[in-house]
Design a protein around this motif. Sequence first.
Motif, short mmCIF file in Angstrom:
data_model
loop_
_atom_site.label_atom_id
_atom_site.label_comp_id
_atom_site.label_asym_id
_atom_site.label_seq_id
_atom_site.Cartn_x
_atom_site.Cartn_y
_atom_site.Cartn_z
N PRO A 274 0.81 -1.24 0.00
CA PRO A 274 0.00 0.00 0.00
C PRO A 274 0.83 1.27 0.00
N ASP A 275 2.06 1.23 0.57
CA ASP A 275 2.84 2.46 0.65
C ASP A 275 3.39 2.90 -0.70
N ARG A 276 3.09 2.16 -1.78
CA ARG A 276 3.51 2.59 -3.11
C ARG A 276 2.65 3.73 -3.62
N VAL A 277 1.50 3.96 -2.97
CA VAL A 277 0.67 5.12 -3.26
C VAL A 277 0.80 6.07 -2.08
N LEU A 278 1.39 7.25 -2.31
CA LEU A 278 1.69 8.19 -1.25
C LEU A 278 0.44 8.93 -0.79
N LEU A 279 0.56 9.60 0.35
CA LEU A 279 -0.59 10.29 0.93
C LEU A 279 -1.11 11.41 0.02
#
Length: 232
Positions: free
Chosen positions: A69-74
């Motif tokens: 999931p962290d491959r899409v940043l905030l």
Amino acid sequence: MKVLPLAVLAVAASITALPVPATAHPSGDPQTVSIARDDKRPEVVRVRWRVGGPDDLTLLGVSLGLLPPDRVLLDGAVDYRTTDPAVLASSERFSAYLLKQITVSDGTRRCLGTVAESKALARAGATVDYTCPGPVDTATVAVRMLTDLNPAYRAVATGPDGQRAVYASGADSHDWALTGVPVAVRSTEPAHSVKLGRGAAVPIAARAGGALLVAAGVLLVSRRLRRRRAVV
């Protein structure tokens, strides 16, 4: 008067600070789809799907649980890596997603899809062969790729004899003539309305141009005030 150059610098800094949209969003290039009947197998409808931007594959991979999931940043930016397409292409989850989001029928009968092996998913796309109960002259093809992630996604489709259509959320089904004279194209959205590029670049350029005009105006006023003081 020394404050004015600082104001100019602030304006210039605001230009560079303008938010740049992530490329993996519906505002980018549309997906493309091609529909045709197999020349040697008249009961087979071949559909080739190609993503608009490779970053969209990363988004899809995250949604399918194939990428972290962290491959899409905030802020919505996507950490795309060149290995992402291969991860999706080799996954049964991606194949199942293709068969769920793209369906073919010859009237009331559903056609069974088989996903072909893809070695260059980002560049060449994915191909699915749909085998129908008998020879197909007209097929109803539904395309819902990526609209479950964001309903603003679009797909520009082409078929035999120059047929064209645009798939969108709420307009995900279209009839295609695979032989003979093409049926009337019943796209619910004209092709010219699709954003064929990074559409957000235009408003950003306009805002940047306005900021430059403001900066130029500040400099002009500053020079005139200096000239008046020098005369006095």
